[in-house]
Design a protein around this motif. Sequence first.
Motif, PDB file in Angstrom:
ATOM      1  N   THR A 115     -18.473  -8.610 -21.316  1.00 20.53           N
ATOM      2  CA  THR A 115     -19.011  -9.656 -19.782  1.00 20.53           C
ATOM      3  C   THR A 115     -20.271 -10.663 -20.566  1.00 20.53           C
ATOM      4  O   THR A 115     -20.701  -9.360 -19.820  1.00 20.53           O
ATOM      5  N   THR A 119     -21.634 -16.834 -17.906  1.00 18.89           N
ATOM      6  CA  THR A 119     -20.408 -17.429 -17.864  1.00 18.89           C
ATOM      7  C   THR A 119     -19.402 -16.708 -17.194  1.00 18.89           C
ATOM      8  O   THR A 119     -18.850 -17.572 -16.704  1.00 18.89           O
ATOM      9  N   LYS A 121     -17.702 -14.883 -18.554  1.00 18.27           N
ATOM     10  CA  LYS A 121     -15.681 -14.766 -19.640  1.00 18.27           C
ATOM     11  C   LYS A 121     -16.442 -13.537 -20.300  1.00 18.27           C
ATOM     12  O   LYS A 121     -17.688 -13.035 -21.067  1.00 18.27           O
ATOM     13  N   GLU A 123     -16.447 -11.571 -24.311  1.00 19.69           N
ATOM     14  CA  GLU A 123     -16.347 -11.965 -25.461  1.00 19.69           C
ATOM     15  C   GLU A 123     -15.819 -10.922 -26.529  1.00 19.69           C
ATOM     16  O   GLU A 123     -15.859  -9.725 -25.209  1.00 19.69           O
ATOM     17  N   ALA A 164     -13.871  -9.086 -17.217  1.00 17.55           N
ATOM     18  CA  ALA A 164     -13.249 -10.618 -17.495  1.00 17.55           C
ATOM     19  C   ALA A 164     -12.110 -10.432 -18.352  1.00 17.55           C
ATOM     20  O   ALA A 164     -10.894 -10.926 -18.439  1.00 17.55           O
ATOM     21  N   ASN A 212     -21.115 -17.383 -11.639  1.00 17.22           N
ATOM     22  CA  ASN A 212     -20.239 -16.861 -12.435  1.00 17.22           C
ATOM     23  C   ASN A 212     -19.725 -15.644 -13.142  1.00 17.22           C
ATOM     24  O   ASN A 212     -18.508 -15.838 -13.028  1.00 17.22           O
ATOM     25  N   CYS A 216     -15.668 -13.976 -11.428  1.00 15.74           N
ATOM     26  CA  CYS A 216     -15.089 -13.359 -12.705  1.00 15.74           C
ATOM     27  C   CYS A 216     -14.682 -11.840 -11.994  1.00 15.74           C
ATOM     28  O   CYS A 216     -14.052 -11.606 -11.673  1.00 15.74           O
TER      29      CYS A 216
END
Length: 285
Positions: A115, A119, A121, A123, A164, A212, A216
């Motif tokens: 994670t 971001t 997000k 990966e 994430a 962020n 998450c």
Amino acid sequence: MKRAGLVLEGGANRGIFTAGVLDFLMEKDFYFPYVVGTSAGACNATGYLSHQKGRMKKCTIVTEKENSYVSLKNTLKTHTLLDMDMVFQKYPEEIYPFDFETYFQSTMQCEMVVTNCITGKAEYLSEHSNPRRLMNICRASSSMPLVTKIVTVDGNPYLDGGVADSVPLIHSLKTGHNRNVVVLTRNKGYRKKKGKGANGFYQAAYGKTYPNLVKCMENRARSYNRIMDYIEKWEKEEKIFVIRPEMEPVARLERDTEKLEAFYQHGYDLMEEEFERMKWFLTRD
């Protein structure tokens, strides 16, 4: 088998169940062309590619006190609950040597979920030649928020991939693997409850620097439950094949060696029972 994927959930010491599953597959010399894992699933994936049956079991069920990755001394020294240097440096380099040569020579593709703290997000990282970077990615994928430190890979800050993307099935599908075997570490029907109390800790620890990431974390239960809904639906439709515990899972940081041994054996035995059915699923028209 070219488009078959093996998807491995994390869960810290619950990953001993997955270790049992993969040890049976290695005994049968049965290897998928693609494997993607999160956290403990990433660790299990690396042992699968290196063909080291039993290694993950040894790394999880540690009976020698001096080799333990949970100790008061380490907590006081590093202000973290888990000794990640022990797990991702001393274990692979000295105590339970990792076969980097076999791993890097493998024709299988392995991705590990992390994670991105900036971001928020997921990966999906891989490594094909550098032992230190490989272990660093695995470390990042396994670094639980609050109890371990953020890990930097290629200049980017990462934490546990499970934040994430706990079960990277959608990613496997998006990368062209349409025949997936999913190994879970929780019982059928399990859903995460939104932890209201934890959000305050996340905000205090990461809010100023990584907003962020906090978002998450706050959405983790919803994201997890959504993928579980998909998994149970697609399993029923025979679009995916699922192996999951049928006994009570061990705790995330379980230390009882008898419970860990039993959970490992449960994974091994279930895979043995389901092996022929799994092969049918992977090879059917």
